[in-house]
Design a protein around this motif. Structure first.
Motif, short mmCIF file in Angstrom:
data_model
loop_
_atom_site.label_atom_id
_atom_site.label_comp_id
_atom_site.label_asym_id
_atom_site.label_seq_id
_atom_site.Cartn_x
_atom_site.Cartn_y
_atom_site.Cartn_z
N LEU A 70 1.09 -1.17 0.16
CA LEU A 70 -0.23 -0.20 0.37
C LEU A 70 0.64 1.45 -0.11
O LEU A 70 2.14 1.63 0.48
CB LEU A 70 -0.66 0.18 1.08
CG LEU A 70 -1.88 -1.03 1.45
CD1 LEU A 70 -2.29 -1.50 2.75
CD2 LEU A 70 -2.78 -0.54 -0.23
N LYS A 71 0.45 2.35 -0.72
CA LYS A 71 1.06 3.35 -0.91
C LYS A 71 0.07 4.47 -0.38
O LYS A 71 -1.05 4.06 -0.22
CB LYS A 71 1.71 3.34 -2.40
CG LYS A 71 1.67 2.72 -3.06
CD LYS A 71 2.15 3.16 -4.51
CE LYS A 71 3.06 1.96 -4.92
NZ LYS A 71 2.96 2.51 -6.73
N ALA A 72 0.69 6.37 0.09
CA ALA A 72 0.12 7.05 0.54
C ALA A 72 -1.09 7.32 -0.59
O ALA A 72 -2.35 7.49 0.20
CB ALA A 72 1.02 7.75 0.82
N GLU A 73 -0.91 7.31 -1.84
CA GLU A 73 -1.71 7.28 -2.72
C GLU A 73 -3.58 7.18 -2.87
O GLU A 73 -4.11 6.78 -3.11
CB GLU A 73 -1.20 7.64 -4.25
CG GLU A 73 -0.78 6.19 -4.67
CD GLU A 73 0.86 6.72 -4.14
OE1 GLU A 73 2.13 6.90 -5.49
OE2 GLU A 73 1.42 7.70 -3.25
N ASP A 74 -2.65 5.51 -2.01
CA ASP A 74 -4.12 4.54 -1.89
C ASP A 74 -4.98 4.60 -1.24
O ASP A 74 -6.43 4.83 -0.99
CB ASP A 74 -3.99 2.79 -1.60
CG ASP A 74 -3.00 2.92 -2.41
OD1 ASP A 74 -3.55 2.96 -3.99
OD2 ASP A 74 -1.79 2.19 -2.45
N THR A 75 -5.11 6.34 0.12
CA THR A 75 -5.48 6.43 0.69
C THR A 75 -6.96 7.03 0.32
O THR A 75 -7.24 7.47 -1.20
CB THR A 75 -4.63 7.83 1.94
OG1 THR A 75 -3.61 7.03 2.44
CG2 THR A 75 -6.41 8.42 2.79
N ALA A 76 -8.30 6.63 0.46
CA ALA A 76 -9.35 6.80 0.09
C ALA A 76 -10.62 5.78 0.72
O ALA A 76 -10.13 5.28 1.54
CB ALA A 76 -9.15 6.31 -1.17
N VAL A 77 -11.54 6.72 0.32
CA VAL A 77 -12.84 5.71 0.67
C VAL A 77 -13.48 4.28 -0.27
O VAL A 77 -13.40 5.07 -0.83
CB VAL A 77 -13.92 6.97 1.41
CG1 VAL A 77 -15.13 5.43 1.46
CG2 VAL A 77 -13.56 7.52 2.16
N TYR A 78 -12.93 3.40 0.15
CA TYR A 78 -13.91 2.16 -0.43
C TYR A 78 -14.93 2.04 -0.50
O TYR A 78 -15.57 1.53 0.70
CB TYR A 78 -12.73 0.89 -0.37
CG TYR A 78 -10.89 1.82 -0.56
CD1 TYR A 78 -10.76 1.10 -1.92
CD2 TYR A 78 -10.15 2.29 0.36
CE1 TYR A 78 -9.42 0.99 -2.72
CE2 TYR A 78 -9.37 2.32 -0.39
CZ TYR A 78 -8.43 1.63 -1.76
OH TYR A 78 -6.78 2.13 -2.29
#
Length: 121
Positions: free
Chosen positions: A85-93
């Protein structure tokens, strides 16, 4: 009517892993396509991965090689294994399901409530 319940989100460090689950319940004849979408603050909701009833998968370029989508038809459940996982994967899924109504072959789209994934050191 179909209800979707997502779970598995949380806070992880870069390079970590999470596994999201989405369980479909309610009234439906069958489920065709299941998928995961994500939305970061200030961004639109984008497709992450989808899987059809026959098992064919599709991934966004940004997650290829890191994420794996799978489904358990007996449990009406779709999973998203997220590795590296990367910081840019941060989100509501959000879980998305296309469910067939019945013998008419008409389908409807349903969305889960969303689960937060935060990748930060």
């Amino acid at each position: 009517q179909v209800q979707l319940v997502e779970s598995g989100g949380g806070l992880v460090q870069p390079g970590g892993s999470l596994r999201l689950s989405c369980v479909a319940s309610g009234s439906f004849f069958s489920i065709n396509t299941m998928g995961w979408y994500r939305q970061a603050p200030g961004k639109q909701r984008d497709m992450v991965a989808t899987i059809i009833s026959g098992g064919t998968t599709k991934y966004a370029d940004s997650v290829k090689g890191r994420f794996t989508i799978s489904r358990d038809n007996a449990k009406n459940t779709v999973y998203l294994q997220m590795n590296s996982l990367k910081a840019e994967d941060t989100a509501v899924y959000y879980c998305n399901v296309e469910a067939r109504r019945g013998w008419s072959y008409l389908t409807d789209l349903y969305w889960g409530q969303g689960t937060q994934v935060t990748v930060s050191s």
